[in-house]
Design a protein around this motif. Sequence first.
Motif, PDB file in Angstrom:
ATOM      1  N   ALA A  60     -12.172 -18.000   5.667  1.00  0.00           N
ATOM      2  CA  ALA A  60     -11.147 -17.211   6.351  1.00  0.00           C
ATOM      3  C   ALA A  60      -9.755 -17.815   6.234  1.00  0.00           C
ATOM      4  O   ALA A  60      -8.758 -17.119   6.407  1.00  0.00           O
ATOM      5  CB  ALA A  60     -11.505 -17.047   7.831  1.00  0.00           C
ATOM      6  N   VAL A  61      -9.666 -19.115   5.927  1.00  0.00           N
ATOM      7  CA  VAL A  61      -8.382 -19.808   5.893  1.00  0.00           C
ATOM      8  C   VAL A  61      -7.982 -20.078   4.444  1.00  0.00           C
ATOM      9  O   VAL A  61      -8.790 -20.574   3.654  1.00  0.00           O
ATOM     10  CB  VAL A  61      -8.447 -21.134   6.664  1.00  0.00           C
ATOM     11  N   THR A  62      -6.742 -19.756   4.109  1.00  0.00           N
ATOM     12  CA  THR A  62      -6.207 -20.047   2.779  1.00  0.00           C
ATOM     13  C   THR A  62      -4.957 -20.908   2.918  1.00  0.00           C
ATOM     14  O   THR A  62      -4.035 -20.556   3.653  1.00  0.00           O
ATOM     15  CB  THR A  62      -5.831 -18.748   2.037  1.00  0.00           C
ATOM     16  N   GLY A  63      -4.962 -22.050   2.235  1.00  0.00           N
ATOM     17  CA  GLY A  63      -3.752 -22.858   2.171  1.00  0.00           C
ATOM     18  C   GLY A  63      -3.579 -23.875   3.271  1.00  0.00           C
ATOM     19  O   GLY A  63      -2.461 -24.331   3.512  1.00  0.00           O
ATOM     20  N   GLY A  64      -4.659 -24.259   3.952  1.00  0.00           N
ATOM     21  CA  GLY A  64      -4.495 -25.266   4.993  1.00  0.00           C
ATOM     22  C   GLY A  64      -5.729 -25.444   5.853  1.00  0.00           C
ATOM     23  O   GLY A  64      -6.825 -24.995   5.512  1.00  0.00           O
ATOM     24  N   THR A  65      -5.543 -26.072   7.005  1.00  0.00           N
ATOM     25  CA  THR A  65      -6.631 -26.400   7.929  1.00  0.00           C
ATOM     26  C   THR A  65      -6.280 -25.897   9.317  1.00  0.00           C
ATOM     27  O   THR A  65      -5.163 -26.132   9.802  1.00  0.00           O
ATOM     28  CB  THR A  65      -6.839 -27.928   7.987  1.00  0.00           C
ATOM     29  N   LEU A  66      -7.209 -25.213   9.968  1.00  0.00           N
ATOM     30  CA  LEU A  66      -6.978 -24.743  11.335  1.00  0.00           C
ATOM     31  C   LEU A  66      -6.994 -25.924  12.301  1.00  0.00           C
ATOM     32  O   LEU A  66      -7.848 -26.804  12.226  1.00  0.00           O
ATOM     33  CB  LEU A  66      -8.057 -23.741  11.742  1.00  0.00           C
TER      34      LEU A  66
END
Length: 515
Positions: free
Chosen positions: A149-155
């Motif tokens: 679900a995440v693109t380009g980083g870390t939640l």
Amino acid sequence: MNNCLYVNSNTATITTSEGVITKLVIKKFDGTYGDNFTEANVGVTPGTITYGSDEIIVTDINAESVTLSRKGGDNWSTSSVDVYYASPSGPKVAWDKAKKTGTFTMPGGNVTLEPEYYDLATLADNGLTAAVDAAAKTEAPLAVLAENAVTGGTLMYFVIYDENFSQADAIALAEDEWEAAIPTAETIEAAGTYYVWYYIKGDDEHSDTDPQRLAVTVLPEPTYAVEFAEGTEESDKWSAIPNTGVKKGQQVTVNYSGSKKIIGVKAEKKAAPAEEPVTLATPLTIEAITAGTIRVKIDGPLETGMKYSVNGGTKTTITSTTSIEGLKAGDKVQFYGNGTQTQVYGGDTEVSIQGSGDGFQTKAYGNIMSLLDEEGFATKTDLPNTKYVFYGLFKENSTLIDASEMLLPATTLTEACYPQMFNGCTSLTTAPKLPATTLTISCYYCMFSRCTSLTSAYVKAAYIEDDDECGSIFGDCTATGAVLHTAPGSKASWENVMGTDKYWENWSVADDWEE
């Protein structure tokens, strides 16, 4: 333009800091006032420019330099080169990403600075959703993160109870106050609504996102029971204190009042009983999550026929004074109607199922049709051909937090069949699925209005309000990050009324309806 660079028989190199070289104009001078010239464009492959028997050789072309040499026997003595550049690019800023600072050398002229940003990291629609079954002091996660679900980083996450904690407060948090792991309910002491703040910390090529929040309803800490094994000798002389409502980690004292010598007492942890799946054969059920009282509020004369049972026991007729008291966490109240005397729960008589008690919380599930046919509800899909069948049935029930497994199987609706059904259920977070595809007058009117904690709703049909079919269905449903799940063919109609500057600004739409 830099003019009159003379090229004789020796090699000459043009080097510039004025900008990207875009064109050369190479000229010969033959002793007259007229110039013959040939152009060489830097963008082409290096090569040779010929003047009769004379040649200019162009080599080593790049953005800021070009090398020229001359040979030949023509009787002219020199050649000149006009150099053309792109618009000046200005000084280079040496940017330090880690320190977020940059430096440059000031040229002889004014400088305009224009920052260039990396794209924001992204989170897919409905990529992070609130958990619906997290209980206090357990390791249950407070949120569910979809795969990829995440693109380009870390939640990153931060949990707080304060509903007034703002985005500005979240932005001001120190970096070490955020956690990369999905938070759990392990450190939460009591049931209630908590807020999971989150943002995406961008990687080297993506920018951070602004913090957003999820409202999560945390259930009370689970409690357990202690009992002696069936057939225990002298059972009347044994006791365990406490033996109900026991929490994990709590000390239990075992007492024996008999005369025999005891070697010891074996204790065996029992596995939790598996919950039966909710099907169309499950009657409408209200389950107590904490201790409290369920009562049926009746305004007007009620014809006989509505009944209830507790934990599958004897059915009892409901009257205007019915109050189902002494419910413990886990107790289940089933509701029925015989379909003869009671076919309508709104109109001249308004019936609503309520709850009371300090901190009392409930969830509702099972087939609503058990209120119309206590024997044949599992196969019933039609509603009585009359108005107000389930009008206001749970109106202003502030104890109801989850109705996701309540089944409303009718696909052919009748006029005003569900209006205000959950109006004012301020603790409700998840609504039941509405599978009908053809709507009628006022069928969903104000159905979930004033459900201020609602974050998930499911409507298969397209939005219409010609005759109040969907009028104010989500009026004053103000929870942040609310999502409507609908069929692909219905998505566009809901997007016309959900989102920025529309009826329901805090809502988004997903076309992920599943039967």
